[in-house]
Design a protein around this motif. Structure first.
Motif, short mmCIF file in Angstrom:
data_model
loop_
_atom_site.label_atom_id
_atom_site.label_comp_id
_atom_site.label_asym_id
_atom_site.label_seq_id
_atom_site.Cartn_x
_atom_site.Cartn_y
_atom_site.Cartn_z
N MET A 1 71.39 67.11 71.13
CA MET A 1 70.69 67.13 72.41
C MET A 1 71.25 66.11 73.40
O MET A 1 70.65 65.87 74.44
N GLY A 2 72.38 65.51 73.07
CA GLY A 2 73.00 64.58 74.00
C GLY A 2 72.36 63.21 74.04
O GLY A 2 72.59 62.44 74.97
N VAL A 3 71.52 62.90 73.03
CA VAL A 3 70.90 61.57 72.94
C VAL A 3 71.79 60.72 72.04
O VAL A 3 72.14 61.13 70.93
N LEU A 4 72.13 59.52 72.49
CA LEU A 4 73.08 58.68 71.77
C LEU A 4 72.37 57.92 70.65
O LEU A 4 71.49 57.09 70.90
N LEU B 1 65.33 56.00 79.48
CA LEU B 1 64.48 55.49 78.41
C LEU B 1 65.24 55.33 77.10
O LEU B 1 66.25 55.99 76.86
N VAL B 2 64.71 54.44 76.26
CA VAL B 2 65.26 54.21 74.93
C VAL B 2 64.11 54.12 73.94
O VAL B 2 63.02 53.67 74.29
N VAL B 3 64.35 54.59 72.72
CA VAL B 3 63.39 54.43 71.63
C VAL B 3 64.02 53.50 70.61
O VAL B 3 65.21 53.62 70.28
N ILE B 4 63.23 52.57 70.09
CA ILE B 4 63.71 51.58 69.13
C ILE B 4 62.87 51.71 67.87
O ILE B 4 61.65 51.85 67.94
N ALA B 5 63.53 51.68 66.69
CA ALA B 5 62.79 51.88 65.44
C ALA B 5 63.50 51.18 64.29
O ALA B 5 64.57 50.59 64.46
N ALA C 1 68.94 57.16 74.58
CA ALA C 1 69.47 56.56 73.37
C ALA C 1 68.32 56.22 72.43
O ALA C 1 67.19 55.97 72.86
N VAL C 2 68.63 56.22 71.14
CA VAL C 2 67.68 55.78 70.11
C VAL C 2 68.40 54.72 69.28
O VAL C 2 69.50 54.96 68.77
N ILE C 3 67.79 53.55 69.17
CA ILE C 3 68.39 52.43 68.43
C ILE C 3 67.52 52.16 67.22
O ILE C 3 66.32 51.87 67.34
#
Length: 887
Positions: free
Chosen positions: A799-802, A754-758, A782-784
């Protein structure tokens, strides 16, 4: 001067201490004072630790903004939410190292840790003399298991101190007692002294910057790294200098100044930067004023807001009961190290300078949903209709009124249902508290009373504040208006406002009224203060009292009468507002050094309820598998001694597409747990009744709640489901609308990352590690965004989230993203590095593709290492295993 220096002696009366000198560095006079503290830290590393930091010293002296700097804080400072979770992870890590055959004795704090239990208090009882006792008893009843764990940690880990509940708010206790300004460390036959410094598991940790102590907020994950002996690595910040001129006008309060600074600095853009004050009018600011300004650092995004040590700091230390020996150490050390400011000190060279004339500050508030939403007091009532329309999407109707069952009250949009004097930000400031008490005294004497629909509360940040109000003869008047002491802790400001009367709630919800809150806090984010409050406003404690009397945001406090006296004459705010001279006289007569000495001598004594929580164990914490509060976290399950190789992130589905200024409250809410949410369903499945839900904040030591709380904010707006408010999304490619938690579970079952975009300022607000842990637990890789707030970006890495950032001019809107796409991050093994660029391939539902570049927001080499390991916790665990194998 070389980067290799020898310790020097400093004679203090009959004793000699050692220090690492920096005063002869040629560039010292041009360096901002905050950078001088970093410089001393680097020189001390060079003198006392293995390893060469010469290049970092050079970077700092040449002011190469953005270069990586390592910093070893003197200590860690935390509260019972993130502080508890930090110690929970350490307890689990110690057990994990032991289970893997490592040496569990290595897992211990390497620096002192103070944890203050202050974030669990709720205002269940108010406006009565027994409120404080009732609320403290309920706090223990709800949180006994959590408190018992913290008490166990204080005995299980050397160097951990825990302040029991009911003593005050962490930042006020910090500035009044715990902060030492100059730290002393005994080592064999010598005493090493150096600037006091810390990282705190709360974003408002910079409040102590007002006393000249460098510290800032970090997530619990980053604090854990410091706790086990690792440095904080930061990009060398730019330093903004604020030159102060003039003097506050008569009747203008410190809160007014603070809200103006918040608005100006958020507008300027100081995220990740240091802010430092200088100029002729710094001496016009009391330590209370300085602490307030620094406390608000996260509201405008600054890492630290530093006030150099001066005579005012020494006077404050003396007033608050510090020893004369410590005060002398601070003065002599700071003067010899050029860490001292007075009227003869040349102004440092700053990267940016702005000037603020104190005489231009006017009374104001901030709202309805952000601390930077500055509103001059004379404009607030006129702007309220626009707030209603923005919040509800409907035209404001001043005639709309709803009867409150069982009363003769008619509730309207704008009615103030919560008026709370709360938070360390304001209650640590003598001028603010005396002004509030004087307003109450004058109002009560004229026969004014708080409106019957207003829930009033006074929750000071320390017990001394209550003593002072009583000594000044002001508490009785506050009691008459319903501002009885309701406890000592972080309540309304942190979402612990407690329940509203059921009939008030029914009236609000029946017609979806825009009920309001006015609080003397530092946060007023959407959904934070109370689930039934749609607009919240920050104000000085004195204005909180005034709005309780007025009862509605539509009242223009500068023009409209608050009521009438016994003869029917109108009473205006100006009639009850104290002069600056009156406030100062009240302060002089009420504050006394002995009050602080007496109260703080009992800081760690929690009495019978605290002593009853003592528990024994065989070295490891006795986990209870069915506990709904304390659960052994899963972060060390299945770890290997070497991290897995880096692979591309392929086939990611957007879990949420969000807008600008998404706070950590949006990502991981702190308020009450509402029925119908994933967390509520989980608790009910475990037999927990709704009355015992407590809130999201107090449940963060249970990773099952953390997962279910993620993106569960009732005010979240996910663009994948436009027009819907709350934590929902679409499961793709099915298109079924469902709660975010259930969608994430289904994606995990399908092995879909999953990815979160903001948008901009993603993760602003509290330093909340659950806002990174929750997404990681849900499978977010990942969070973009268009921009990150500093602490949250660091937590994601931890937390290892890019964390990835769009290039200028590109965002979810320009790309036309709607949640039906899949995203691939390509060539990660080759391309990931400090601020490197990677390619993101977007595949739309119709099969068409588009590739866009993204900036990797791994800002230091340590960030890259932590991310490669899957986060800080796996990296630290592997460190311990390596050390164990080397013994």
């Amino acid at each position: 001067m070389t980067s290799h220096v020898a310790l020097q002696d400093l004679q203090l009366g009959s004793r000699t201490v050692q220090y690492v000198p920096i005063s002869q560095v040629p560039e010292i006079d041009t360096l901002p004072f905050s950078l001088r503290v970093l410089l001393e830290n680097l020189y001390r590393q060079q003198a006392l630790r293995d390893g060469d930091v010469s290049s970092e010293i050079e970077s700092l002296l040449q002011r190469r903004v953005g270069d990586g700097i390592t910093f070893y804080p003197a200590r860690v400072f935390g509260q019972d939410i993130l502080g508890l979770v930090m110690l929970l992870d350490m307890a689990a890590m110690r057990e994990g190292v032991q289970n893997a055959g490592g040496n569990a004795s290595l897992v211990r704090p390497h620096v002192p840790i103070d944890v203050i239990i202050d974030h669990s208090l709720q205002v269940d009882s108010w406006a009565n003399p027994q409120a404080a006792d009732i609320n403290l008893a309920r706090e223990y009843q709800r949180n006994g298991e959590r408190f018992a764990f913290l008490r166990w940690c204080a005995s299980a880990f050397d160097g951990v101190k825990v302040v029991p509940p009911g003593k005050g708010i962490m930042h006020q206790l910090h500035i009044e007692n715990i902060g030492q300004v100059v730290w002393s460390k005994e080592d064999q036959d010598q005493t090493l002294v150096y600037p006091d410094s810390c990282v705190g598991t709360d974003s408002h940790t910079p409040m102590v910057n007002g006393l000249g102590i460098l510290g800032w907020g970090v997530g619990g994950i980053e604090a854990e790294a410091v706790m086990v002996g690792l440095p904080v690595t930061i990009a060398l910040p730019a330093v903004v200098g604020i030159e102060l001129k003039g003097k506050l006008q008569d009747g203008v309060l410190p809160t007014d100044l603070v809200l103006v600074i918040t608005q100006k600095l958020r507008e300027l853009g100081v995220v990740g930067q240091f802010v430092e004050f200088f100029g002729e009018s710094v001496d016009e600011l009391s330590l209370g004023d300085r602490g307030m300004i620094a406390n608000m650092a996260p509201e405008y995004g600054a890492t630290a807001v530093f006030f150099p040590i001066d005579q005012a700091a020494l006077n404050y230390m003396r007033t608050t009961g510090r020893s004369e020996e410590q005060i002398d150490l601070v003065e002599q050390y700071c003067k010899v190290q050029k860490l001292w400011r007075d009227e003869h000190t040349p102004a440092p060279t700053f990267d940016t300078v702005i000037t603020l004339d104190l005489s231009t500050i006017k009374p104001c508030i901030a709202g309805p949903s952000n601390p930077e939403d500055y509103l001059p007091l004379d404009q607030a009532s006129h702007d309220f209709p626009a707030h209603v329309e923005k919040i509800s999407g409907k035209t404001y109707n001043p005639e709309r009124a709803v009867p409150v069952k069982g009363t003769d009250i008619m509730l309207r949009d704008g009615d103030v249902v919560i008026a709370a004097i709360t938070s360390c930000t304001n209650t640590a400031n003598p001028a603010n508290m005396m002004a509030a008490g004087l307003v109450a005294k004058k109002a009560a004497a004229l026969g004014l009373r708080s409106k019957p629909w207003v829930k009033t509360s006074l929750v000071p940040g320390s017990q001394v504040t209550a003593d002072v109000l009583q000594r000044a003869g002001l508490q009785d008047s506050l009691d008459i208006l319903g501002f009885n002491i309701a406890g000592f802790g972080c309540t309304t400001c942190n979402g612990g406002s407690g329940p509203l009367p059921a009939e008030i709630v029914e009236a609000i919800e029946s017609e979806k009224l825009i009920a309001t809150a006015v609080l003397s806090g530092n946060r007023n984010f959407e959904g934070r203060i109370h689930a039934n409050v749609r607009a919240a406003y920050l104000a000085s404690p004195a204005l909180v009292v005034a709005y309780a009397l007025a009862g509605n945001l539509r009242v223009d406090l500068t023009q409209d009468a608050l009521g009438t006296d016994p003869d029917g004459n109108p009473i205006y705010l100006k009639d009850i507002w104290p002069t600056t001279q009156e406030v100062n006289q009240a302060i002089e007569g009420a504050y006394d050094r002995q009050l602080f000495i007496d109260r703080y001598s009992e800081l760690y004594d929690g009495g019978e309820p605290w002593d009853a929580l003592a528990r024994e164990s065989d070295g490891n914490y006795p986990w209870e598998p069915d506990s709904t509060y304390i659960r052994k976290p899963p972060y060390f399950d299945g770890l290997r001694l070497t991290p897995a190789p880096i692979t591309d992130l392929v086939g990611m589905r957007p879990l949420a597409i969000l807008g600008d200024s998404i706070t950590t409250d949006h990502i991981s809410p702190s308020g009450s747990i509402s029925l119908g949410t994933p967390a509520a369903d989980f608790l009910q499945s475990k037999g927990v009744a709704q009355k015992d839900f407590n809130n999201y904040t107090t449940r963060r030591a249970n990773h099952e709640i953390v997962k279910r709380a993620t993106f569960a904010n009732i005010r979240l707006r996910n663009k994948i489901v436009p027009g819907v408010e709350g934590g929902v999304t679409k499961l793709m490619p099915d298109g079924e609308v469902m709660r975010i938690f259930e969608a994430a579970q289904q994606y995990q079952e399908r092995h879909v990352p999953l990815v979160v975009i903001a948008g901009k300022n993603y993760g602003c607000g509290s330093s909340r590690d659950s806002a990174a842990k929750g997404p990681a637990l849900l499978g977010v890789k990942a969070v973009i965004t268009e921009g990150f707030e500093r602490i949250h970006r660091t937590n994601l890495v931890g937390m290892g989230v890019l964390p990835l950032q769009f290039k200028e001019g590109t965002n979810a809107e320009t790309l036309g993203l709607d949640g039906s796409e899949t995203l691939d991050i390509l060539n990660l093994a080759q391309d990931v590095g400090v601020r490197s660029t990677v390619q993101c391939r977007i595949t739309r539902a119709d099969g068409s593709q588009l590739t866009v570049p993204l900036t990797v927001r791994l800002d230091t080499t340590e960030d890259v290492e932590y991310w490669r390991h899957g986060g800080i916790l796996p990296r630290v665990w592997r460190n311990y295993m390596e050390q164990s194998n080397a013994i």
